[in-house]
Design a protein around this motif. Structure first.
Motif, mmCIF file in Angstrom:
data_model
loop_
_atom_site.group_PDB
_atom_site.id
_atom_site.type_symbol
_atom_site.label_atom_id
_atom_site.label_comp_id
_atom_site.label_asym_id
_atom_site.label_seq_id
_atom_site.Cartn_x
_atom_site.Cartn_y
_atom_site.Cartn_z
ATOM 1 N N VAL A 1 0.786 -1.249 0.058
ATOM 2 C CA VAL A 1 0.061 0.138 0.011
ATOM 3 C C VAL A 1 0.751 1.047 -0.121
ATOM 4 O O VAL A 1 0.783 1.971 -0.901
ATOM 5 C CB VAL A 1 -0.976 -0.024 1.080
ATOM 6 C CG1 VAL A 1 -1.740 1.365 1.272
ATOM 7 C CG2 VAL A 1 -1.953 -1.278 1.101
ATOM 8 N N LEU A 2 1.726 1.270 0.957
ATOM 9 C CA LEU A 2 2.732 2.472 0.989
ATOM 10 C C LEU A 2 3.491 2.817 -0.405
ATOM 11 O O LEU A 2 4.051 3.907 -0.557
ATOM 12 C CB LEU A 2 3.511 2.399 2.182
ATOM 13 C CG LEU A 2 2.989 2.481 3.556
ATOM 14 C CD1 LEU A 2 4.092 2.437 4.672
ATOM 15 C CD2 LEU A 2 2.285 4.111 3.517
ATOM 16 N N ALA B 1 -4.441 -0.405 -3.426
ATOM 17 C CA ALA B 1 -4.856 -1.550 -2.753
ATOM 18 C C ALA B 1 -4.565 -2.844 -3.387
ATOM 19 O O ALA B 1 -4.257 -3.698 -2.790
ATOM 20 C CB ALA B 1 -6.628 -1.532 -2.946
ATOM 21 N N VAL B 2 -4.542 -2.806 -4.783
ATOM 22 C CA VAL B 2 -3.957 -3.859 -5.572
ATOM 23 C C VAL B 2 -2.563 -4.564 -4.998
ATOM 24 O O VAL B 2 -2.218 -5.491 -4.851
ATOM 25 C CB VAL B 2 -4.046 -3.716 -7.258
ATOM 26 C CG1 VAL B 2 -3.303 -4.672 -8.081
ATOM 27 C CG2 VAL B 2 -5.441 -3.650 -7.702
ATOM 28 N N ALA B 3 -1.583 -3.591 -5.023
ATOM 29 C CA ALA B 3 -0.222 -3.705 -4.554
ATOM 30 C C ALA B 3 -0.380 -4.205 -3.051
ATOM 31 O O ALA B 3 0.465 -5.077 -2.797
ATOM 32 C CB ALA B 3 0.595 -2.433 -4.780
ATOM 33 N N GLY B 4 -1.115 -3.458 -2.144
ATOM 34 C CA GLY B 4 -1.034 -4.243 -0.927
ATOM 35 C C GLY B 4 -1.739 -5.544 -0.983
ATOM 36 O O GLY B 4 -1.165 -6.621 -0.090
ATOM 37 N N ASN C 1 0.340 6.383 -6.811
ATOM 38 C CA ASN C 1 -0.249 5.846 -8.152
ATOM 39 C C ASN C 1 -1.814 6.038 -7.987
ATOM 40 O O ASN C 1 -2.474 5.622 -8.730
ATOM 41 C CB ASN C 1 0.149 4.606 -8.585
ATOM 42 C CG ASN C 1 1.730 4.557 -8.913
ATOM 43 O OD1 ASN C 1 2.238 5.724 -9.125
ATOM 44 N ND2 ASN C 1 2.055 3.567 -9.073
ATOM 45 N N GLY C 2 -2.284 6.065 -6.760
ATOM 46 C CA GLY C 2 -3.784 6.206 -6.640
ATOM 47 C C GLY C 2 -4.232 5.116 -5.492
ATOM 48 O O GLY C 2 -3.488 4.215 -5.249
ATOM 49 N N PRO C 3 -5.424 5.114 -5.121
ATOM 50 C CA PRO C 3 -5.953 4.316 -4.122
ATOM 51 C C PRO C 3 -6.146 2.932 -4.644
ATOM 52 O O PRO C 3 -6.134 1.729 -4.077
ATOM 53 C CB PRO C 3 -7.239 4.760 -3.577
ATOM 54 C CG PRO C 3 -7.605 5.724 -4.686
ATOM 55 C CD PRO C 3 -6.568 6.349 -5.347
#
Length: 191
Positions: A153-154, A165-168, A159-161
């Motif tokens: 997330v960090l 969320a996907v990266a998290g 790049n946006g929420p």
């Protein structure tokens, strides 16, 4: 000519054969078996008892370890990517000097770029995991998975929420899979 027995110029076999003479052994009076001299302990030795009780690296050691391993592995992977790109960009008329220069530049550029990214990911992960251990006062798989989720997330927050969320989710799943694989290896592989 001098007598070789005085200055030690003879063979060892000559000295052993002479009655009344023995070779000097400096360890003769120690009465220590050689096995105890070379049978070293396998467990780590600690200066303070508090260090022996803790079964975990400190937050500073964690930070250094994950950041360093991340940077080095990213730099090696980046150098491999740079090598592939440089070999694909080679032209038939290039001299050896130009090709070597292209390979070195490409490997260095990609190695730095990817190494820095993976090093920052390691830094974020180590900080979040150590923070979770300090807040929860326990060291288990939850800390690792939450740290992986937070790292993703960090890292992608700019790049946006949706991207964050996907990266998290990807970070949490990757760390969860790594923790599960570690437990399976511990259980089934005798080390």
């Amino acid at each position: 000519m001098a007598d070789p027995r005085i200055f030690g110029g003879g063979d060892d076999a000559d000295r052993r054969e002479q009655p009344g003479r023995r070779l000097y052994n400096p360890y003769h009076d120690l009465h220590v078996p050689s096995r105890t001299l070379y049978d070293l302990p396998t467990a780590p030795e600690f200066l303070f008892q508090e260090e022996a009780v803790a079964q975990r690296r400190s937050w500073g050691e964690n930070l250094t370890f994950y950041t360093g391993v991340g940077y080095l592995s990213g730099a090696v992977a980046g150098a491999a990517v740079g090598l592939r790109r440089a070999s694909a960009a080679a032209e038939p008329g290039d001299s050896l000097k130009i090709r070597v220069n292209r390979v070195l530049n490409s490997c260095g550029q990609e190695g730095r770029r990817i190494g820095n990214r993976v090093g920052v990911i390691g830094l974020l992960y180590a900080g979040l995991e150590s923070g979770m251990v300090a807040v929860r006062d326990s060291d288990d798989w939850v800390n690792s998975v939450v740290a992986g989720l937070g790292t993703g997330v960090l890292f992608k927050a700019a790049n946006g929420p949706r991207s964050a969320a996907v990266a998290g989710a990807i970070g949490g799943l990757m760390v969860g899979a790594a923790v599960a694989a570690k437990q399976i290896v511990k259980r089934h592989v005798p080390i």
